[in-house]
Motif scaffolding. Structure first.
Motif, PDB file in Angstrom:
ATOM      1  N   GLU A 105       0.837  -1.202   0.000  1.00 34.87           N
ATOM      2  CA  GLU A 105       0.000   0.000   0.000  1.00 34.87           C
ATOM      3  C   GLU A 105       0.873   1.253   0.000  1.00 34.87           C
ATOM      4  O   GLU A 105       0.588   2.227  -0.707  1.00 34.87           O
ATOM      5  CB  GLU A 105      -0.934  -0.006   1.200  1.00 34.87           C
ATOM      6  N   GLU A 106       1.951   1.235   0.772  1.00 30.37           N
ATOM      7  CA  GLU A 106       2.892   2.358   0.781  1.00 30.37           C
ATOM      8  C   GLU A 106       3.532   2.539  -0.590  1.00 30.37           C
ATOM      9  O   GLU A 106       3.712   3.672  -1.066  1.00 30.37           O
ATOM     10  CB  GLU A 106       3.973   2.122   1.831  1.00 30.37           C
ATOM     11  N   GLU A 109       1.171   4.188  -3.044  1.00 29.46           N
ATOM     12  CA  GLU A 109       1.037   5.626  -2.794  1.00 29.46           C
ATOM     13  C   GLU A 109       2.307   6.373  -3.181  1.00 29.46           C
ATOM     14  O   GLU A 109       2.248   7.467  -3.741  1.00 29.46           O
ATOM     15  CB  GLU A 109       0.721   5.866  -1.324  1.00 29.46           C
ATOM     16  N   ARG A 110       3.455   5.759  -2.898  1.00 28.91           N
ATOM     17  CA  ARG A 110       4.736   6.422  -3.148  1.00 28.91           C
ATOM     18  C   ARG A 110       5.129   6.400  -4.622  1.00 28.91           C
ATOM     19  O   ARG A 110       5.591   7.404  -5.179  1.00 28.91           O
ATOM     20  CB  ARG A 110       5.818   5.740  -2.315  1.00 28.91           C
ATOM     21  N   PRO A 113       0.567   6.126  -9.654  1.00 25.22           N
ATOM     22  CA  PRO A 113      -0.306   4.962  -9.832  1.00 25.22           C
ATOM     23  C   PRO A 113       0.274   3.937 -10.808  1.00 25.22           C
ATOM     24  O   PRO A 113       1.084   4.273 -11.670  1.00 25.22           O
ATOM     25  CB  PRO A 113      -1.594   5.578 -10.384  1.00 25.22           C
ATOM     26  N   ILE A 134      -7.701  -4.305  -2.860  1.00 27.55           N
ATOM     27  CA  ILE A 134      -8.171  -3.068  -3.494  1.00 27.55           C
ATOM     28  C   ILE A 134      -9.672  -3.174  -3.792  1.00 27.55           C
ATOM     29  O   ILE A 134     -10.440  -2.244  -3.543  1.00 27.55           O
ATOM     30  CB  ILE A 134      -7.380  -2.789  -4.780  1.00 27.55           C
ATOM     31  N   LYS A 137     -11.820  -2.731  -0.806  1.00 25.71           N
ATOM     32  CA  LYS A 137     -11.582  -1.417  -0.180  1.00 25.71           C
ATOM     33  C   LYS A 137     -10.705  -1.502   1.059  1.00 25.71           C
ATOM     34  O   LYS A 137     -10.636  -0.549   1.835  1.00 25.71           O
ATOM     35  CB  LYS A 137     -12.916  -0.724   0.178  1.00 25.71           C
ATOM     36  N   VAL A 139      -7.557  -1.712   0.766  1.00 32.16           N
ATOM     37  CA  VAL A 139      -6.588  -0.731   0.267  1.00 32.16           C
ATOM     38  C   VAL A 139      -7.372   0.318  -0.494  1.00 32.16           C
ATOM     39  O   VAL A 139      -8.063  -0.002  -1.463  1.00 32.16           O
ATOM     40  CB  VAL A 139      -5.537  -1.399  -0.646  1.00 32.16           C
ATOM     41  N   GLN A 140      -7.277   1.566  -0.064  1.00 28.67           N
ATOM     42  CA  GLN A 140      -8.140   2.608  -0.622  1.00 28.67           C
ATOM     43  C   GLN A 140      -7.388   3.707  -1.365  1.00 28.67           C
ATOM     44  O   GLN A 140      -8.008   4.597  -1.931  1.00 28.67           O
ATOM     45  CB  GLN A 140      -8.963   3.241   0.501  1.00 28.67           C
ATOM     46  N   ASN A 141      -6.075   3.669  -1.360  1.00 27.66           N
ATOM     47  CA  ASN A 141      -5.331   4.776  -1.959  1.00 27.66           C
ATOM     48  C   ASN A 141      -4.912   4.509  -3.393  1.00 27.66           C
ATOM     49  O   ASN A 141      -4.060   5.190  -3.928  1.00 27.66           O
ATOM     50  CB  ASN A 141      -4.086   5.095  -1.112  1.00 27.66           C
ATOM     51  N   HIS A 142      -5.505   3.474  -4.011  1.00 30.36           N
ATOM     52  CA  HIS A 142      -5.130   3.135  -5.377  1.00 30.36           C
ATOM     53  C   HIS A 142      -6.330   2.516  -6.067  1.00 30.36           C
ATOM     54  O   HIS A 142      -7.005   1.644  -5.507  1.00 30.36           O
ATOM     55  CB  HIS A 142      -3.958   2.149  -5.370  1.00 30.36           C
ATOM     56  N   GLU A 143      -6.600   2.969  -7.282  1.00 32.17           N
ATOM     57  CA  GLU A 143      -7.673   2.346  -8.058  1.00 32.17           C
ATOM     58  C   GLU A 143      -7.276   0.928  -8.442  1.00 32.17           C
ATOM     59  O   GLU A 143      -6.094   0.583  -8.467  1.00 32.17           O
ATOM     60  CB  GLU A 143      -7.955   3.172  -9.322  1.00 32.17           C
TER      61      GLU A 143
END
Length: 240
Positions: A105-106, A109-110, A113, A134, A137, A139-143
């Motif tokens: 997940e990091e 985000e880092r 995308p 994903i 949900k 993991v929410q920081n990536h489509e």
């Protein structure tokens, strides 16, 4: 990093690449050299180390598993550890996936995308588990990824991991490879992964080699064709 455009106006895709058990990012990068060359006009592969260090002796036998990365002699990693010993692909009680999911997940985000994900063996299972996280949900920081390419993948024996994977339906296009001579992850186990991917969106291919990313021209061309099609779809979608 901004994707590099091509002369035709399309953009290069970004693909997260997850290595197998007792590998690392650099080893996996080296072993995908021919495939990377075939895909260089279509995508960039971004390689990532799993967080769990696996100690091995000079003969390559596992002698200790731990959760950290202390020391200077680390070379081998896994996305989870078999809590009762034995190979993690067979373990009915696995430890450490939550830590790996946090690391992934990091990375999303880092470094994202990302358009797609590619994995081998345990890395293919981890790729599918990430897609499921994903989708649910967690993991929410990536489509959701637009596609997945899985070599020698499997559904983990651990019931918690298996349920988190099989309880969702992934609609993304996926390409699955299994080796006819694979003695570590047999064809049936790789086919089990299809339960999480829609039949119409999935392609399952047998190759004549063993537990590996096969060094065969027909495999490289098939993967290249698959990625090029996704690149075209992504470019069209971005323009609409």
């Amino acid at each position: 990093m901004v994707p590099v455009g091509t002369a035709s106006g399309t953009r290069k895709l970004r693909v997260l690449a997850l290595h197998g058990y007792l590998q690392n990012a650099e080893v996996f990068r080296s072993r995908t050299g021919a495939l990377r060359k075939a895909l260089k006009k279509h995508c960039d592969l971004v390689f990532l180390d799993a967080p769990h260090e696996i100690k091995v002796d000079l003969q390559g036998n596992e002698i200790k598993s731990c959760g950290g990365k202390e020391g200077e002699d680390q070379s081998y990693y896994g996305w989870w550890i078999a809590s009762e010993g034995g190979p993690p692909r067979e373990s009915k009680s696995a430890e450490g996936w939550e830590r790996s999911l946090g690391l992934l997940e990091e990375a999303l985000e880092r470094d994202g995308p990302f358009d797609g994900v590619l994995g081998f063996s345990m890395g293919a299972a981890a790729s599918a588990l990430l897609c499921a996280a994903i989708e649910s949900k967690k993991v929410q920081n990536h489509e959701q990824f637009k596609f997945a390419i899985l070599f020698g993948g499997f559904v983990p024996r651990d019931p918690v991991l298996a349920d988190s994977l099989l309880s969702v339906k992934l609609g993304l296009p996926s390409l699955h490879y299994s080796g006819q001579n694979d003695q570590l992850v047999v064809e049936q186990r790789s086919r089990e992964l299809l339960q999480s991917f829609g039949e119409e969106e999935s392609t399952f291919v047998l190759h004549p080699q063993g537990h590996c990313i096969p060094s065969l021209r027909e495999v490289r061309e098939k993967v290249k064709e698959f990625v090029a099609a996704q690149q075209s779809i992504c470019t069209t979608s971005n323009k609409s």
